[in-house]
Design a protein around this motif. Structure first.
Motif, PDB file in Angstrom:
ATOM      1  N   GLN A  61     -11.063   2.737  30.175  1.00  0.00           N
ATOM      2  CA  GLN A  61     -10.552   2.340  28.862  1.00  0.00           C
ATOM      3  C   GLN A  61     -10.065   0.897  28.959  1.00  0.00           C
ATOM      4  OE1 GLN A  61     -10.496   4.579  26.169  1.00  0.00           O
ATOM      5  NE2 GLN A  61     -10.113   2.727  24.961  1.00  0.00           N
ATOM      6  N   PRO A  62     -10.570  -0.015  28.110  1.00  0.00           N
ATOM      7  CA  PRO A  62     -10.145  -1.415  28.179  1.00  0.00           C
ATOM      8  C   PRO A  62      -8.639  -1.525  27.943  1.00  0.00           C
ATOM      9  CG  PRO A  62     -12.101  -1.178  26.829  1.00  0.00           C
ATOM     10  CD  PRO A  62     -11.598   0.205  27.093  1.00  0.00           C
ATOM     11  N   THR A  63      -7.978  -2.370  28.770  1.00  0.00           N
ATOM     12  CA  THR A  63      -6.537  -2.588  28.634  1.00  0.00           C
ATOM     13  C   THR A  63      -6.216  -3.932  28.008  1.00  0.00           C
ATOM     14  OG1 THR A  63      -6.473  -3.459  30.897  1.00  0.00           O
ATOM     15  CG2 THR A  63      -6.012  -1.109  30.605  1.00  0.00           C
ATOM     16  N   GLY A  64      -7.141  -4.881  28.094  1.00  0.00           N
ATOM     17  CA  GLY A  64      -6.918  -6.208  27.548  1.00  0.00           C
ATOM     18  C   GLY A  64      -7.423  -6.318  26.120  1.00  0.00           C
ATOM     19  N   PRO A  65      -7.519  -7.564  25.582  1.00  0.00           N
ATOM     20  CA  PRO A  65      -8.056  -7.784  24.222  1.00  0.00           C
ATOM     21  C   PRO A  65      -9.516  -7.338  24.149  1.00  0.00           C
ATOM     22  CG  PRO A  65      -7.865  -9.866  25.403  1.00  0.00           C
ATOM     23  CD  PRO A  65      -7.168  -8.829  26.248  1.00  0.00           C
ATOM     24  N   ALA A  66      -9.932  -6.985  22.962  1.00  0.00           N
ATOM     25  CA  ALA A  66     -11.313  -6.503  22.771  1.00  0.00           C
ATOM     26  C   ALA A  66     -12.300  -7.571  23.204  1.00  0.00           C
ATOM     27  CB  ALA A  66     -11.522  -6.144  21.302  1.00  0.00           C
ATOM     28  N   GLU A  67     -13.368  -7.093  23.838  1.00  0.00           N
ATOM     29  CA  GLU A  67     -14.393  -8.023  24.311  1.00  0.00           C
ATOM     30  C   GLU A  67     -15.193  -8.588  23.145  1.00  0.00           C
ATOM     31  OE1 GLU A  67     -16.703  -7.130  28.027  1.00  0.00           O
ATOM     32  OE2 GLU A  67     -16.036  -5.118  27.516  1.00  0.00           O
ATOM     33  N   LYS A  68     -15.581  -9.823  23.326  1.00  0.00           N
ATOM     34  CA  LYS A  68     -16.507 -10.419  22.360  1.00  0.00           C
ATOM     35  C   LYS A  68     -17.907  -9.920  22.667  1.00  0.00           C
ATOM     36  CE  LYS A  68     -18.129 -14.851  20.577  1.00  0.00           C
ATOM     37  NZ  LYS A  68     -18.015 -16.329  20.707  1.00  0.00           N
ATOM     38  N   PRO A  69     -18.614  -9.374  21.689  1.00  0.00           N
ATOM     39  CA  PRO A  69     -19.960  -8.839  21.960  1.00  0.00           C
ATOM     40  C   PRO A  69     -20.852  -9.893  22.593  1.00  0.00           C
ATOM     41  CG  PRO A  69     -19.250  -8.244  19.752  1.00  0.00           C
ATOM     42  CD  PRO A  69     -18.251  -9.229  20.283  1.00  0.00           C
ATOM     43  N   THR A  70     -21.607  -9.465  23.560  1.00  0.00           N
ATOM     44  CA  THR A  70     -22.547 -10.368  24.236  1.00  0.00           C
ATOM     45  C   THR A  70     -23.935 -10.157  23.687  1.00  0.00           C
ATOM     46  OG1 THR A  70     -22.895  -8.744  25.981  1.00  0.00           O
ATOM     47  CG2 THR A  70     -21.215 -10.427  26.360  1.00  0.00           C
ATOM     48  N   GLN A  71     -24.727 -11.245  23.718  1.00  0.00           N
ATOM     49  CA  GLN A  71     -26.112 -11.175  23.254  1.00  0.00           C
ATOM     50  C   GLN A  71     -26.999 -10.783  24.424  1.00  0.00           C
ATOM     51  OE1 GLN A  71     -27.195 -11.516  20.122  1.00  0.00           O
ATOM     52  NE2 GLN A  71     -25.063 -11.707  19.482  1.00  0.00           N
ATOM     53  N   GLN A  72     -27.559  -9.605  24.371  1.00  0.00           N
ATOM     54  CA  GLN A  72     -28.413  -9.116  25.451  1.00  0.00           C
ATOM     55  C   GLN A  72     -29.714  -8.589  24.864  1.00  0.00           C
ATOM     56  OE1 GLN A  72     -27.805  -9.474  28.523  1.00  0.00           O
ATOM     57  NE2 GLN A  72     -25.595  -9.689  28.805  1.00  0.00           N
ATOM     58  N   PRO A  73     -30.746  -8.553  25.660  1.00  0.00           N
ATOM     59  CA  PRO A  73     -31.999  -7.958  25.176  1.00  0.00           C
ATOM     60  C   PRO A  73     -31.791  -6.506  24.796  1.00  0.00           C
ATOM     61  CG  PRO A  73     -32.372  -9.215  27.192  1.00  0.00           C
ATOM     62  CD  PRO A  73     -30.880  -9.136  27.002  1.00  0.00           C
ATOM     63  N   THR A  74     -32.506  -6.066  23.828  1.00  0.00           N
ATOM     64  CA  THR A  74     -32.340  -4.712  23.298  1.00  0.00           C
ATOM     65  C   THR A  74     -33.276  -3.744  24.000  1.00  0.00           C
ATOM     66  OG1 THR A  74     -33.921  -5.229  21.585  1.00  0.00           O
ATOM     67  CG2 THR A  74     -31.596  -5.551  21.052  1.00  0.00           C
ATOM     68  N   GLU A  75     -33.157  -3.638  25.322  1.00  0.00           N
ATOM     69  CA  GLU A  75     -34.088  -2.819  26.085  1.00  0.00           C
ATOM     70  C   GLU A  75     -34.094  -1.345  25.709  1.00  0.00           C
ATOM     71  OE1 GLU A  75     -36.488  -3.574  28.669  1.00  0.00           O
ATOM     72  OE2 GLU A  75     -36.840  -1.518  28.075  1.00  0.00           O
ATOM     73  N   PRO A  76     -32.915  -0.674  25.644  1.00  0.00           N
ATOM     74  CA  PRO A  76     -32.966   0.770  25.458  1.00  0.00           C
ATOM     75  C   PRO A  76     -33.263   1.214  24.045  1.00  0.00           C
ATOM     76  CG  PRO A  76     -30.996   0.100  26.661  1.00  0.00           C
ATOM     77  CD  PRO A  76     -31.574  -1.103  26.021  1.00  0.00           C
TER      78      PRO A  76
END
Length: 542
Positions: A513-528
């Motif tokens: 469970q993340p404890t820090g500030p929410a992550e900024k979404p990363t741009q990744q290939p849409t493999e799945p």
């Protein structure tokens, strides 16, 4: 004395008048005859003018559409329709149509064919026509009336075919991999091959005449991109040869030859004009009623059974059967479907595992489609490759599948069936195949043995994996639903071209469970997600 003179004068006047009457009657009859002749000639000439510069349509099978000059919309055509100069006509998948000119010259249209009547001049003793063949196949046959002056001109993307009365066929492909062909069944034609004029100024490309050829009985001219490129470079190219065997054996050739020998039963222009003017065309077998019969007994007609229309399966246009064994690592598949098609489903069977998906770039309602089979896309491997294509209409009705088999003539490597390895996780070396992280996005890379044509993670085929590339990668992301809070277990294995399976390798990602500030979404290939590399090129509009 005066009385006697007046009597004799009156008698002479009556004799002169009596002699003039027969002459006057003769003149009157002549004038009436001339008038009748002129009236008859007027109506004959008017009737003849009604027949000139027209082509009659006969729909042999399937669906045909026509577009009147100056009108944007296509409309259904029918037997008895009339075409004029500037009009266009096209056939659907599996359809055939015959055009007939005033003096009996014939033009037959094959499946998925579109032509424009760029010039049409027909009158008594003359059949002259020019056609622009946009795509498909046409077969032209001059009238059997020797006294009729006949001239045909057919243009395609790169050919101009001229004939002064013969039997020949022209084919125009619609993709860069297709070919343009001219074949002569009787007489001879002149073929001008045109290529892009590299010396022309301006943004609009122009064509120059590269070769002028005479094609005789039994010969053909066939050009594709290779020949055009060599002509563009002003090299000598052998373009004229004998008929290819696949053409002689084609159903299109056999049907047309049978029509040529038996004589076409196509509707005439006179019949079509009569239909257009409101009269009814009767089949020759329709019985006539004898007006002398006073009473007609009631006739009970048989009830016709309702016939469910057949949704025609996709047709494969290229590669031709003779070209389906290849050493090329990429093959462009082109085909045709009915205009009522809304989707096309393609299924591959690489390593014996069927995978189906919808061709995303097919345009709904188009009669043309295309598909790319390539080793780099992972949908073609050395050896035998099987594909099926299904057309789907707006109601969800599915056609019968059309099967295509391509033999990729490349020696297949002996597959290394060792278990896949996990090499890195988020760019860091990881030999334990286990990771604890708070990240919402994880990239896993690994290696696999040679000869492996497909890699699957949790039974999901990796669409970015290139057969025999020996490396693979996978993305786990919360937004894909494949990376959740807690322990996530993944299995990876490979398949060889003959369907053999490697041992399964398991790796685990424990997402905290993340404890820090929410992550900024990363741009990744849409493999799945759905396959990224849809191997379908843009479908051509009809």
């Amino acid at each position: 004395m005066d009385m006697h003179y007046r009597t004799r004068y009156s008698q002479r006047r009556r004799r002169r008048k009596g002699a003039f009457l027969p002459f006057l009657s003769l003149i009157t009859l002549v004038l009436i005859g001339v008038l009748v002749f002129q009236i008859a000639d007027y109506f004959i000439e008017k009737r003849q003018q009604q027949l000139e510069n027209k082509a009659a349509v006969q729909v042999v099978t399937g669906r045909t559409e026509m577009k009147i000059w100056g009108v944007d919309d296509w409309n259904d055509s029918f037997t008895g329709a009339i075409l004029h100069e500037g009009d266009m006509i096209r056939t659907g998948a599996g359809s055939r149509t015959i055009l007939s000119l005033l003096n009996g010259s014939i033009i037959r249209l094959g499946s998925d064919t579109e032509i424009e009547l760029t010039s049409l001049k027909t009158r008594d003793g003359q059949d002259e026509a020019e056609f622009s063949l946009k795509r498909g196949d046409i077969w032209l046959k001059r009238t059997e009336k020797e006294e009729v002056q006949t001239s045909f001109v057919v243009t395609t993307d790169h050919l101009k075919v001229s004939s002064l009365g013969t039997i020949f066929s022209v084919t125009n492909g619609f993709t860069t991999s297709a070919r343009e062909d001219v074949r002569v069944m009787n007489g001879a034609v002149q073929v001008v091959v045109r290529v892009e004029n590299e010396e022309a100024d301006g943004a609009i490309p122009t064509l120059r005449d590269a070769e002028t050829l005479t094609v005789q009985l039994g010969q053909q001219v066939s050009i594709g991109q290779n020949e055009l490129r060599e002509l563009q470079e002003r090299r000598t190219v052998q373009l004229v040869g004998l008929f290819a065997d696949h053409f002689r054996e084609s159903e299109w050739f056999k049907w047309n030859r049978a029509q040529d020998e038996s004589g076409d039963s196509a509707i005439t222009v006179a019949d079509a004009v009569g239909t257009d003017n409101g009269s009814t065309l009767l089949d020759s077998s329709t019985p006539s009623l004898d007006p002398s019969i006073e009473e007609v007994s009631e006739v009970t007609l048989p009830i016709e059974e309702e016939v469910t229309p057949v949704f025609i399966a996709p047709e494969i246009l290229t590669p031709l059967p003779a070209d389906r064994t290849t050493t090329n690592s990429t093959v462009i598949v082109t085909g045709s479907v009915e205009s009522s098609t809304r989707k096309i489903e393609a299924t591959t069977y690489v390593a014996g595992k069927p995978e189906s998906y919808i061709l995303q770039k097919y345009v709904s309602g188009s009669t043309r489609w295309s598909y790319v089979a390539s080793q780099s896309l992972g949908n073609m491997v050395p050896g035998v490759n099987r594909y099926t294509f299904v057309a789907i209409d707006a109601a969800g009705e599915r056609s019968e599948p059309t099967e295509l088999v391509i033999n990729y003539d490349k020696p297949s490597l002996s597959a290394d069936l060792s278990a896949p390895l996990v090499l890195t996780v988020n760019g860091q070396s990881n030999s334990t195949a286990r990771l604890e992280t708070e990240s919402s996005s994880v990239e896993i890379t690994g290696s696999i043995g040679q000869g492996i044509v497909k890699v699957l993670v949790n039974d999901f085929p990796l669409t970015r994996y290139v057969p025999d590339s020996k490396s693979w990668s996978y993305y786990a992301r919360t937004e894909y639903g494949n990376l959740k809070i807690g322990e996530n277990t993944y299995t990876v294995y490979g398949l060889s071209s003959d369907g053999k399976k490697t041992p399964v390798t398991t790796f685990t990602i424990i997402r905290k469970q993340p404890t820090g500030p929410a992550e900024k979404p990363t741009q990744q290939p849409t493999e799945p997600t759905a396959p990224v590399g849809d191997p379908a090129t843009t479908g051509a509009s009809a």
